[in-house]
Design a protein around this motif. Structure first.
Motif, short mmCIF file in Angstrom:
data_model
loop_
_atom_site.label_atom_id
_atom_site.label_comp_id
_atom_site.label_asym_id
_atom_site.label_seq_id
_atom_site.Cartn_x
_atom_site.Cartn_y
_atom_site.Cartn_z
N PHE A 69 0.82 -1.21 0.00
CA PHE A 69 0.00 0.00 0.00
C PHE A 69 0.85 1.27 0.00
CE2 PHE A 69 -2.32 -3.47 1.95
CZ PHE A 69 -3.50 -3.46 1.22
N LEU A 70 2.13 1.13 -0.32
CA LEU A 70 3.04 2.27 -0.41
C LEU A 70 3.50 2.44 -1.86
CD1 LEU A 70 5.32 1.49 2.70
CD2 LEU A 70 3.22 2.87 2.63
N HIS A 71 3.77 3.68 -2.23
CA HIS A 71 4.24 3.95 -3.60
C HIS A 71 5.33 5.01 -3.57
CE1 HIS A 71 0.40 1.93 -4.43
NE2 HIS A 71 0.96 1.59 -5.57
N GLY A 72 6.20 4.91 -4.56
CA GLY A 72 7.37 5.78 -4.60
C GLY A 72 7.14 7.13 -5.23
N GLY A 73 6.01 7.33 -5.89
CA GLY A 73 5.76 8.61 -6.54
C GLY A 73 4.39 8.60 -7.20
N TRP A 74 4.01 9.74 -7.75
CA TRP A 74 2.69 9.87 -8.35
C TRP A 74 2.51 8.94 -9.55
CZ3 TRP A 74 -1.53 11.88 -6.39
CH2 TRP A 74 -1.42 12.83 -5.38
N MET A 75 3.50 8.85 -10.44
CA MET A 75 3.37 8.00 -11.61
C MET A 75 3.29 6.53 -11.22
SD MET A 75 2.98 9.99 -14.07
CE MET A 75 2.98 8.72 -15.34
N HIS A 76 4.05 6.15 -10.18
CA HIS A 76 3.99 4.79 -9.67
C HIS A 76 2.57 4.47 -9.18
CE1 HIS A 76 5.73 1.64 -6.64
NE2 HIS A 76 5.26 1.07 -7.74
N LEU A 77 2.01 5.39 -8.42
CA LEU A 77 0.67 5.21 -7.88
C LEU A 77 -0.38 5.17 -8.98
CD1 LEU A 77 -1.35 5.23 -5.41
CD2 LEU A 77 -1.36 7.72 -5.69
N LEU A 78 -0.36 6.17 -9.87
CA LEU A 78 -1.39 6.28 -10.90
C LEU A 78 -1.34 5.10 -11.87
CD1 LEU A 78 -1.20 10.11 -11.65
CD2 LEU A 78 -2.89 8.89 -10.27
N LEU A 106 -3.20 -12.43 -1.23
CA LEU A 106 -2.31 -13.57 -1.44
C LEU A 106 -1.39 -13.34 -2.63
CD1 LEU A 106 -4.67 -16.64 -0.79
CD2 LEU A 106 -2.91 -15.68 0.71
N SER A 107 -1.88 -12.70 -3.68
CA SER A 107 -1.04 -12.38 -4.83
C SER A 107 0.08 -11.42 -4.43
CB SER A 107 -1.88 -11.76 -5.95
OG SER A 107 -2.80 -12.68 -6.48
N GLY A 108 -0.27 -10.41 -3.62
CA GLY A 108 0.74 -9.46 -3.17
C GLY A 108 1.79 -10.11 -2.28
N LEU A 109 1.35 -10.97 -1.36
CA LEU A 109 2.30 -11.68 -0.50
C LEU A 109 3.19 -12.60 -1.31
CD1 LEU A 109 -0.04 -12.60 2.50
CD2 LEU A 109 1.68 -10.79 2.43
N GLY A 110 2.59 -13.31 -2.25
CA GLY A 110 3.39 -14.20 -3.10
C GLY A 110 4.40 -13.45 -3.93
N ALA A 111 4.02 -12.28 -4.42
CA ALA A 111 4.95 -11.46 -5.20
C ALA A 111 6.13 -11.02 -4.34
CB ALA A 111 4.22 -10.24 -5.76
N GLY A 112 5.84 -10.68 -3.08
CA GLY A 112 6.92 -10.29 -2.17
C GLY A 112 7.89 -11.44 -1.95
N PHE A 113 7.38 -12.65 -1.74
CA PHE A 113 8.24 -13.81 -1.54
C PHE A 113 9.06 -14.12 -2.80
CE2 PHE A 113 5.34 -14.99 2.03
CZ PHE A 113 6.32 -15.07 3.01
N ALA A 114 8.46 -13.87 -3.97
CA ALA A 114 9.19 -14.10 -5.22
C ALA A 114 10.40 -13.17 -5.32
CB ALA A 114 8.26 -13.90 -6.42
N VAL A 127 8.43 -1.21 -2.49
CA VAL A 127 7.10 -0.69 -2.23
C VAL A 127 6.26 -0.79 -3.50
CG1 VAL A 127 7.92 0.92 -0.47
CG2 VAL A 127 7.76 1.69 -2.84
N GLY A 128 4.95 -0.80 -3.31
CA GLY A 128 4.05 -0.76 -4.45
C GLY A 128 3.06 -1.90 -4.47
N ALA A 129 1.92 -1.63 -5.11
CA ALA A 129 0.88 -2.64 -5.27
C ALA A 129 1.08 -3.46 -6.53
CB ALA A 129 -0.48 -1.94 -5.32
#
Length: 248
Positions: A69-78, A106-114, A127-129
């Motif tokens: 739920f964190l993003h590095g900048g406006w373009m990253h978020l948008l 679960l997709s987000g958690l799995g992506a983090g583990f990857a 950071v980032g969704a």
């Protein structure tokens, strides 16, 4: 080249997608006052971002969740919110509100583990969704491979909208993540390509039970890979090269 919309309307209000949009934007706005202070911002990300080396050592495990739920900048978020808006409503339509929320997390958690598996000693905050949304894209590919997607192609000063099947855009995006993941230097790269690729694969796997419930290959035969309901028609997507009439 990036998608701007699909032709796949949802049959129910995507409350979870709306909540995720609001939640991500609200959290991003909440830490904007410290964006100009590099020291405070670094401390903030160090506490709440996903740091592979810390998780490998059993520390700051909450970063696997909070980093989504964190993003590095406006373009990253948008950019992330645009992809969630385009592809998320249709999965929520098929999975239900609670099912889609569980799928997303679960997709987000799995992506983090990857990403951790690809570079377990990294101390770079992630950071980032994007990982969770990559899962949404993977699930979309399995359920609606031939749904039409409008792509905005930008070539210097040329802007053009093309309509292509979803599988072309999604497979191209996935291949790009693999290509960049292999070639990029994890110490200097600014994008977690392996989190994207991992989230995408996990999304496909997690969507298999839904696909089987719908009929599996019979569902594909019945819908021919298209949405199971009438597609949305856009005037711009139907435009073609203008006709030039001859003068008599």
């Amino acid at each position: 080249m990036f998608p701007i919309r699909d032709h796949n309307p949802s049959g129910r209000t995507p409350f979870v997608v709306y909540a995720l949009l609001i939640f991500n934007i609200g959290i991003f706005l909440s830490y904007q006052p410290i964006v100009g202070d590099d020291y405070r911002l670094a401390l903030f990300f160090d506490q709440w971002a996903l740091i592979p080396a810390a998780v490998t050592e059993g520390q700051r495990l909450h970063g696997l969740f909070s980093s989504m739920f964190l993003h590095g900048g406006w373009m990253h978020l948008l950019g992330n919110m645009l992809f969630l808006w385009i592809f998320g409503d249709n999965l929520e339509d098929e999975m239900g509100h609670v099912g889609f929320l569980v799928f997303y997390i679960l997709s987000g958690l799995g992506a983090g583990f990857a990403q951790i598996a690809a570079d377990p000693g990294s101390i770079i905050p992630m950071v980032g969704a994007s990982g969770a949304i990559a899962g949404v894209m993977g699930g979309y590919l399995l359920l609606f491979p031939k749904a039409r997607v409008d792509i905005l192609l930008i070539l210097i000063i040329i802007f053009r909208i093309f309509t292509i099947p979803a599988w072309i855009m999604l497979c191209f995006w996935f291949g790009l993540q693999l290509f960049n993941g292999v070639l990029s230097d994890p110490e200097t790269g600014g994008v977690a390509h392996w989190a994207h690729a991992g989230g995408f694969v996990i999304g496909v796997v997690l969507a298999i039970p839904v696909w089987l419930r719908l009929g599996g290959t019979r569902y594909w035969q019945r819908t021919h890979g298209h949405p199971p309901h009438p597609e949305t028609r856009y005037r711009l997507s139907q435009s073609s090269i203008p006709r030039v009439r001859r003068r008599r």
